[in-house]
Scaffold this active site. Sequence first.
Site, short mmCIF file in Angstrom:
data_model
loop_
_atom_site.label_atom_id
_atom_site.label_comp_id
_atom_site.label_asym_id
_atom_site.label_seq_id
_atom_site.Cartn_x
_atom_site.Cartn_y
_atom_site.Cartn_z
N ASP A 115 0.67 -1.56 -0.11
CA ASP A 115 -0.30 0.34 0.05
C ASP A 115 0.92 1.34 0.00
OD1 ASP A 115 -3.03 0.87 0.53
OD2 ASP A 115 -1.81 1.93 2.39
N GLU A 149 14.22 -15.53 0.54
CA GLU A 149 14.86 -16.29 1.58
C GLU A 149 13.23 -18.02 1.65
OE1 GLU A 149 13.19 -14.72 5.94
OE2 GLU A 149 14.74 -13.77 5.82
C1 GLC Z 1 -4.22 3.18 -0.61
C2 GLC Z 1 -5.31 2.38 -1.05
C3 GLC Z 1 -6.34 2.79 -0.41
C4 GLC Z 1 -6.41 3.54 0.26
C5 GLC Z 1 -4.71 4.29 1.21
C6 GLC Z 1 -4.29 4.72 2.37
O1 GLC Z 1 -4.25 3.96 -1.34
O2 GLC Z 1 -5.35 1.28 -1.67
O3 GLC Z 1 -7.34 2.56 0.12
O4 GLC Z 1 -7.33 4.74 0.96
O5 GLC Z 1 -3.66 3.86 0.48
O6 GLC Z 1 -3.97 3.64 3.17
#
Ligand code: GLC
Length: 592
Positions: free
Chosen positions: A211, A264
């Site tokens: 993310d 790993e």
């Molecule tokens: C990313 C995710 C989104 C979230 C953001 C903060 O963009 O896809 O859904 O709100 O990160 O974590």
Amino acid sequence: MADEQHGGVSAAEWWKQAVVYQIYPRSFKDANGDGLGDIPGVTKQMGYLEALGVDAIWLSPFYPSNLADGGYDVIDYRNVDPRLGMLEDFDEMVRAAHASGIKVIVDIVPNHTSDCHVMFQEALAAGPGSPERDRYIFRPGRGEAGELPPNDWQSSFGGPAWERVADGEWYLHLFAKEQPDLNWKNPEVHEEFKKTLRFWSDRGVDGFRVDVAHALVKDLESRPLDEFPADAVSAPLDTSGSNPLWDRPEVHQIYREWREVFNEYEPPRFAVGEAWVHPDHQYLYASPEELGQVFNFEFAKANWCAADFHRAIEEGLASAERSGSTTTWVMSNHDVVRHASRYGLPQVAARAHHQIATDWVLRDGASYIEDRAVGERRARAAILMELALPGSVYIYQGEELGLFEVADIPWDRLEDPQAVNTSGARQIKGRDGCRVPLPWCAGDLPEPASWNANFGDGATGTFGFADRTEGAPAPAAPHLPQPLWFEDFAVDREEADPASMLALYRGALQLRARELTATGDTGLTWLEDITPEAQADKVVAFGRPAASGGTILCVTNFGETAVPVPEGEVLLSSIPLENGVLPRDATVWVRA
Ligand code: GLC
């Protein structure tokens, strides 16, 4: 095992041309009837995923969370939200997936934790200057008593990017205030995440989606905080490395460390980064020494016109070549307006239509007229074009049913912090319209108000509940309301209809696996001479070698007038073809 071959593809490189299905767990399938989708729900629908023909599933966060941001506010990275199941349910899901030949990818959220994560709670308790506080980004405020935030940065969800705590310090949150940003200059943060990567890898997970992979490292020291540009969070991205918050060159060291962890395992674990960076920088994240793959969001941004898609394909392929990886193609995910709706909205100057789509949701779906027939037709053409391309395809749950955005969810039912944190003229509805629970079964339509398209199976509130039985209490309403028109898109309806979007996806996925992926070839040849010159800018046409011999030609017509279908055997088309021509907004696969 390492080099076991499937067609032309080694087992370790399964992801290079995989079709990955994104599951937003709270809206996929509710196995215990409490209104929230869950892990047993995923296990239960494994047969559906297998029949669809996907190679992998990626689960958006299913960890304990207060749902301040749809689960992207993680309280415990090494557990399952009790409302979604238990770790044993997760293990069972992985077993079921692997038994169906489906890999499992989980979402890692390393830029921020939930404010209820134990590390943040410790940071609050330990006070200013403590080692615990150093795991996050705390700073004193401005003003005589520190009553003003350290600078004027605005969070991605609206409102200030700094929040004050009881002892007067402020912490940084690029997203919701319940999502404090971690300090990746602290070695303990590195250890914490390596532990998490091993935890899930040991449980059999095959890969990770990272993310906001471009956010982790920040430059907060090179000048006084209030001298950084105030618009740093939303500034357009370039490749200069000068933005203090995004795409810092130092972030790559983290992914080199992670690569050591991935290696790993046998086969090495795979990762795909979510990095909304300048297209010229994507390749850095996808390097084999780092994550291995990165999302290419150019399709999600493209207007419905040949030039946009042509350029997006060229950029994606060039970036993959630079990184020594393969590219990815994405039209929809849990953050953007569903593409069947986007393509049915007015198409304006290149790339500006993303804004139109956002505005459309912002204004309650009322400002523009969504033409569903056009949107559906284009979505059908688009998926055939996408599935013919080399690289990985990421499908977002419900697009295989042709779902449109639900743009009219009542304001008081919205969950997205974008809707909750914005107000007045700037208030936007946010992303819930693409996160409405899937319709599994049209069934008999009871009271409209209680209709839930069989998203939930039984109202026991406990797991392991079998299908709804006669006389069982009705399941709770889904956490986001399903509109009545979802009935037409229910899985059982589409399974019974050979012309449905679902049937098209299934057929195309099968053919792709058999004829295109199996060769292991990731090349593509543009077919510039496929149409008369006057049409060249209206058509996207390319060829790829077919496993059974010859070439598969894929032609998409974006123009007003029909173009000739190339000579050869028509394998698949997005709409029925007549008279050897390909009409507007349609795609054909021809074996030549
Ligand atoms: C990313 C995710 C989104 C979230 C953001 C903060 O963009 O896809 O859904 O709100 O990160 O974590």
